[in-house]
Design an enzyme around this catalytic site. Structure first.
Site, PDB file in Angstrom:
ATOM      1  N   ASP A 163       0.883  -1.155   0.000  1.00 52.91           N
ATOM      2  CA  ASP A 163       0.000   0.000   0.000  1.00 52.91           C
ATOM      3  C   ASP A 163       0.934   1.221   0.000  1.00 52.91           C
ATOM      4  O   ASP A 163       2.096   1.109   0.385  1.00 52.91           O
ATOM      5  CB  ASP A 163      -0.872  -0.057   1.259  1.00 52.91           C
ATOM      6  CG  ASP A 163      -1.877   1.079   1.327  1.00 52.91           C
ATOM      7  OD1 ASP A 163      -2.335   1.515   0.259  1.00 52.91           O
ATOM      8  OD2 ASP A 163      -2.188   1.537   2.437  1.00 52.91           O
ATOM      9  N   ASP A 198      -1.398  -0.992   5.800  1.00 52.70           N
ATOM     10  CA  ASP A 198      -1.593  -0.476   7.162  1.00 52.70           C
ATOM     11  C   ASP A 198      -2.919  -0.935   7.753  1.00 52.70           C
ATOM     12  O   ASP A 198      -3.372  -0.418   8.768  1.00 52.70           O
ATOM     13  CB  ASP A 198      -1.482   1.055   7.187  1.00 52.70           C
ATOM     14  CG  ASP A 198      -2.482   1.712   6.250  1.00 52.70           C
ATOM     15  OD1 ASP A 198      -3.256   0.973   5.604  1.00 52.70           O
ATOM     16  OD2 ASP A 198      -2.493   2.953   6.162  1.00 52.70           O
TER      17      ASP A 198
END
Length: 1225
Positions: free
Chosen positions: A497, A882
């Site tokens: 990400d 995350d």
């Protein structure tokens, strides 16, 4: 008939299964019962392990419609079998619905639409089916989900809530009044209790389940066998080992159940208020059903179900689901019936309308409501159907882990069983020829099986993983799925990400660039100034956000927080008086600090002259349309205190905002300016504004559709945010690249920003070309197409039809197949293009996966689809995120690492304590070390089995065997000590380009094991046959004195009776002693030979426990061999042999050690040579699809696509998904 008997349920879903119908057959049941008695219960165990056999052995095929038992098989690669019993739900006739209509409504999946207009429907149905008094509804339960028989589909289907096929209009018109008590009772009968029931099984239940594991049954069989053969000590040792293993396993499993139970217990039973016949009634949350209208309390609650807001606003902490600790504002679902445009046909979907949906398990921190109105939400899903229920189900019933190592392990065990079978037959034949008693033949032939399949194997295999888990914990990586550690050793591609993972979590405000008269002004750094305080630009920054005050602290989206802090304004939750002043608007007010306001400026605005200028300049937020990732924007309706007209402010992705603004307000150089910023890696947000008509009152604004507000805006300018790379990011990515591990970026951010960050962090090298794939769906009768742009030449596409030959990437040819994917071009695409390509260009997907590096504007489900697409071309995929929006991809990947410590990490196999991607190389290193440890242990256990098997087979040939304490010494003192210490080697300090093999069935590994087997058997046979050639050799008896030891006759005569009694198995003889000493050393020799270090583990000499253990064992065995100790000899049933023979045995052992280690060291080199020779001879294609594809693309002249070309899908997309390339000149 077959079609009638076999159907598919959950078609197109992840848990798709084939379903077969069966009825119980009495005669089959009787035959099986007799079989169970005859086999002493073994057949019952076999049927317990094999659901398919159990059903087929006791039932006959039947139509699914009328069956008593269903047999289910998953349609994935695992083809797992399950069975379930059909149950009946008796539905009595109710005053609002006939049973027949109920059955049809359930079956069509529309049980949620249970008659809304009850009186009318009941009259019609009751007249048609007046005879019917009750209805039996057939259903079965599988993995906590009920499947009801569906007459319309002629199949079983699960019961949906209000999340399937219900329009937003009907939610308001037909469901907002709540349920009557009768309707509630009826729905509860169908939907059951609203709870995510994670029952913690009793220790006894878990014990029975664990003990019935095939391996423990085998151990039980072994123990009984040893006891009949009077091997009590070893039997007791194995029982103790098994008990320790079972107890630790029970403790771990029970602990996980308790953790999961505690996770759902917070909201399992709470008191909630619901609307019943226009009255508020308090009930337990377990009684909630879809369609109930729940009143959300002012001080908040933990949501016990999924519900859609129809009134008011809630501030919710969704960290349990998304991993984001930032509170989210949820607004009521827009009511299409009162909107100007009206979207009555839009279906409600919890994902699409997640900004209006309160999810189960999330915490409502506080609610905002209008005077006299309650905050209400309609229950849409309950129990395991909720978002949290689905998460818990995925943890309770995980998909099997498919890894070559485990498949090969079973194959290895089968090979050992085959070897045991040969020994079994040999023992029987040999014993019959030697006229041994039948009882002894049975015991000894079965004993050979227990020797060949080692009872310590599971404990040995688990040790390495447990140690790796402990080492990971030391570096701050927590693991909830230990089996995945081995798989991480194979990772060759990692998806990252961007925000919060590769880059810092927060964004810093770099500056703003305002627009006046459709022209960009110069960029400004400072926003907090007197000159701008009353500008619409700052007003937009002050109001267009989802910030709220929780316990006096401003909280919300970090981006909103940075923007609001930059202008230095104050946000206040309004008091009752202020609410009245703002005509009952949403109680949020923003105002600049007094020092920013000019002293007393006369109103320049003509409209303002009509009114008295208020003493305080403040803006009230009247209505908020929350940020939508699908729309890529958010907007608010606000009003300056004392102003007649309201203002609409909007912010979001520049492309999305520009499309909703008046073209004359957008600067001509808008695209160039935006591209300059995004190429530099800035995050750009556009702002827009418009004055609303004075006829729009507060009430009208509350029910207006956002599309009515969000159009015809004036473009105001750009906010430029800077997202800095984390300090460790470039170094970590460089380490991964050096190790031949591909890196891919998956982000929700802008495409060019993502490409820029990819270049900055080294994911895309400066000289590499980036090809942007812009896919367009079919439109107006035209087929889907992909436009190929080269990132650096995208704006000059119409300048020239000539293509610069230097712009086309060069294909690099590598000697090593592993390097094939490392070429000089990368594909980048956004989520929309990715979806179009998946749907219309299936044959291009593998090619794009081979070089796709940047995937921007990706929705959570698209991230999961990307991981699947990469896995389909045989990549071992890691995912690092995350936790926010990454749950699905983290679960799907072979190794998912969450950088969030929140509850969302429960969906991820690994969680890093430090929010840094440096955990990725650490995990891969430990994975590789654990994988190599597994191989070492497997090879060692294979050799241990074969060495002991051959020792026993040799001794059986002279009707002898190893003694009880000899077995005990080998299995406990040598094997267990060695296995548990050889697994302690830590991981090598850096990642290397070489990858460990993925399975046991590989050339080098097989060559290694087979060569060591031959060496061990050779030297053992040498000792066994050579001892018989010695001059002093004679058949041993208690009076034998080969050693010529003084006083030995006395010793022998005194112990004669004892030794004769205890040696009925003929343990004590020269062959036994010789074989025992040589084999004892052989176990240690192969342990040292197999315990390799570099390049995946630290060298063995750094594993101090192993070194000390091996040295102590060597010294002890050497000592008792060269200097016999009477007491030790007596216990181990060793006989005295002449000293020269002891020296001869030592020479045999030393030569054995030398040969074994030299051969093992040369195995890697020889193995590589043999494999490369075999590949060259047979021209064998690589096994991994991506490597095979890379070879093909090297000679494909059409790939990569040339700049400014278009690929069109053919008309028959669904049949073949093929495409053709058309060059646009």
């Amino acid at each position: 008939m077959d079609k009638e008997e076999r159907r598919t349920i959950n078609q197109g879903h992840e848990d798709e299964m084939e379903i077969h119908g069966y009825n119980l057959c009495r005669w089959k049941l009787a035959v099986v019962s007799v079989g169970v008695v005859c086999t002493g219960g073994f057949l019952l165990l076999l049927l317990y392990w094999m659901p398919e056999w159990r059903v087929k052995a006791t039932c006959v095929r039947a139509a699914v419609k009328d069956c008593e038992v269903v047999l289910l098989r998953t349609t994935d690669e695992f083809r797992t079998w399950f069975c379930a019993k059909i149950r009946f739900l008796s539905v009595e006739t109710h005053p609002f619905s006939s049973p027949q209509s109920v059955a049809n409504k359930i079956s069509s999946g529309h049980v949620v639409h249970l008659p809304e207009n009850l009186a009318e429907e009941n009259k019609v149905e009751m007249s048609k089916y007046s005879q019917t008094q009750s209805q039996q509804i057939r259903y079965f339960t599988h993995h906590s989900v009920k499947y009801f028989w569906n007459d319309t589909l002629h199949n079983f289907d699960f019961l949906r809530g209000l999340d399937g096929g219900v329009s937003c209009t009907s939610i308001y018109e037909k469901h907002s009044a709540g349920l009557t008590k009768g309707m509630h009772a009826y729905r509860k009968l169908l939907y059951g209790v609203n709870e995510i029931a994670v029952k913690v099984p009793s220790a006894f239940k878990l014990l029975i389940k664990e003990v019935l594991n095939p391996f423990y049954i085998f151990q039980l069989f072994s123990v009984i066998l040893w006891c009949t053969d009077e091997y009590y000590y070893y039997a007791v040792a194995i029982v103790i080992m098994s008990l320790v293993s079972i107890i630790s396993s029970l403790y771990t499993i029970r602990k996980q159940y308790i953790m999961l139970h505690d996770m759902v217990a917070a909201h399992s039973t709470v008191r909630v208020s619901v609307c019943r016949s226009e009255e508020i009634e308090e009930i337990f949350s377990t009684d909630l059903v879809p369609g109930d209208v729940m009143v959300i309390p002012l001080n908040g609650t933990v949501m016990p179900c999924d519900a859609v807001l129809i009134n008011g606003t809630c501030i919710v902490n969704e960290s349990m689901l998304t991993g984001e600790s930032v509170p989210v504002t949820k607004t009521n679902l827009p009511n299409p019936s009162v909107d100007i445009k009206g979207m009555g046909d839009e279906l409600y979907n919890p994902e699409t309308h997640k900004r209006h949906t309160l999810f189960c398990g999330t915490t409502v921190i506080q609610t905002r409501f209008y005077t006299g109105e309650l905050v209400k939400a309609i229950v849409v899903r309950t129990g395991f159907s909720t978002s949290k229920g689905q998460l818990v189900r995925s943890i309770l019933y995980p998909k099997p882990t498919d890894f070559k190592l485990y498949r090969d392990a079973y194959l290895f065990l089968l090979c050992l069983v085959a070897v045991a079978g040969i020994g079994f037959i040999y023992t029987i034949i040999n014993s019959i020829l030697n006229e041994v008693e039948v009882g002894v033949i049975i015991v000894e032939s079965l004993d050979i099986i227990t020797i060949t399949v080692p009872p310590a194997l599971p404990a040995a295999m688990t040790a390495g993983i447990v140690y790796a888990q402990r080492r990971l914990k030391k570096v701050g990586i927590f693991c909830i799925s230990p089996q995945r550690i081995n798989i991480c050793g194979q990772l060759n591609l990692v998806c990252f990400d961007k925000t919060g993972t590769l880059t810092e979590d927060g964004l810093d405000l770099w500056g703003i660039q305002r627009v006046e008269n459709a022209r960009f002004l110069l960029p400004e750094e400072k926003v907090c100034s007197e000159m701008l305080v009353k500008s619409q630009f700052v007003a937009c920054m002050a109001t267009c956000h989802s910030l709220t005050k929780i316990e006096g602290v401003l909280s919300g989206d970090p981006l909103d927080l940075k923007m609001f802090e930059a202008i230095g304004w104050i946000l206040e939750e309004a008091t009752e008086e202020e609410t009245a002043l703002h005509n009952r608007i949403m109680p949020t007010v923003v105002r600049p600090p007094k020092q920013l306001l000019p002293e007393s400026t006369p109103a320049g605005n003509q409209e303002m002259e009509l009114f008295e200028l208020p003493a305080v300049y403040e803006i009230g937020i009247v209505r908020q349309f929350p940020f939508s990732s699908a729309l890529q924007r958010m907007s608010v309706v606000a009003r300056v205190l004392g102003d007649r007209k309201m203002d609409a402010y909007m912010k979001g992705a520049p492309e999305a905002i520009a499309g909703l603004c008046k073209p004359e307000t957008i600067p001509v150089d808008f695209e160039n300016v935006l591209e300059d910023y995004t190429k530099q890696g800035f995050r750009v947000i556009a702002l827009a504004h418009r004055k609303l008509e004075s006829k729009l009152t507060w009430h009208k604004v509350q029910n207006i559709n956002r599309d009515t507000i969000e159009n015809n805006m004036d473009f105001m300018g750009l906010i430029i945010m800077q997202n800095k790379l984390k300090r460790e990011t470039p170094a970590v990515l460089e380490d991964l690249h050096k190790a031949n591990i591909r890196t891919v970026m998956v982000t929700g951010d802008n495409m060019l920003t993502a490409v820029s960050v990819a270049r900055d962090c080294g994911m895309i090298l400066p000289q590499d070309k980036v090809i942007i794939a812009e896919a367009l769906p079919p439109k107006d009768g035209k087929v889907a197409k992909i436009n190929w742009h080269y990132a650096d030449t995208r704006t000059q596409c119409s300048d020239s039809s000539a293509i610069d030959s230097e712009a086309i990437p060069i294909k690099l040819v590598h000697d090593n197949l592993e390097d094939l994917q490392v070429t000089r071009y990368h594909f980048a695409m956004n989520g929309k293009s990715f979806s179009v390509i998946l749907e219309h260009f299936q044959d291009l997907v593998p090619k794009l996966m081979l070089h796709g590096t940047v995937f921007a504007r990706m929705a959570p489900d698209q991230k999961t689809q990307l991981v699947e697409a990469l896995q389909n071309v045989d990549y071992f995929v890691g995912m690092c995120g995350d936790g926010a929006n990454d749950c699905g991809a983290l679960k799907r990947a072979h190794g998912g690492i969450s950088l969030s410590e929140l509850e969302a990490s429960v969906a991820s196999p690994f969680t890093s304590k430090a929010p840094s991607i440096s955990c990725v190389p650490n995990l891969i290193r430990e994975g590789r070390a654990a994988l190599m440890t597994s191989f070492c242990v497997f090879k060692f256990m294979a050799l241990y089995s074969i060495i002991q098997y051959f020792s026993v087979t040799l001794l059986y040939s002279i009707l002898s065997n190893l003694g009880d304490f000899q077995f005990l010494f080998i299995d406990l003192a040598i094997i267990l000590v060695v296995v548990f210490t050889m697994s302690l080697n830590p991981a090598w300090k850096e990642l290397v380009a070489q990858r460990p093999p993925s399975g046991l069935i590989s050339g080098a590994l097989l060559f290694s094991v087979l060569s060591q087997i031959i060496i061990s058997i050779g030297f053992q046979s040498l000792g066994f046959f050579w001892v018989k050639q010695q001059d002093w050799y004679d058949k041993w008896h208690p009076y034998s004195d080969a050693c010529n030891t003084t006083g030995s006759q006395y010793r022998n005569s005194s112990d004669l009776n004892n030794e004769t009694d205890s040696d009925s198995h003929n343990i004590q003889n020269y062959e036994n002693t010789t074989v025992f000493f040589i084999s004892s050393f052989q176990y240690l020799i192969v342990a040292v030979a197999f315990s390799k270090g570099k390049p995946f583990r630290q060298p063995s000499y750094k594993n101090y426990f192993f070194v000390v253990s091996v040295i102590v064992l060597y010294v002890f065995i050497l000592f008792i061999m060269l200097h016999p100790v009477d007491s030790v000899d007596q216990v181990l049933q060793i006989v005295c042999v002449p000293y020269p023979w002891r020296v001869t045995m030592l020479i045999i052992v030393l030569v054995n050690a030398f040969v074994a280690i030299v051969v093992e060291e040369s195995v890697d080199w020889w193995g590589r040579c043999c494999v490369s020779w075999a590949l060259n001879c047979r021209k064998k294609m690589p096994k991994a699809k991506y490597m095979y594809l890379a070879q093909e693309l090297l000679v494909d002249p059409e790939w990569p696509p040339k700049p400014q070309t278009t690929t069109e899908a053919k008309a028959l997309v669904k049949e073949n998904g093929s495409c053709q390339i058309i060059t646009i000149t």
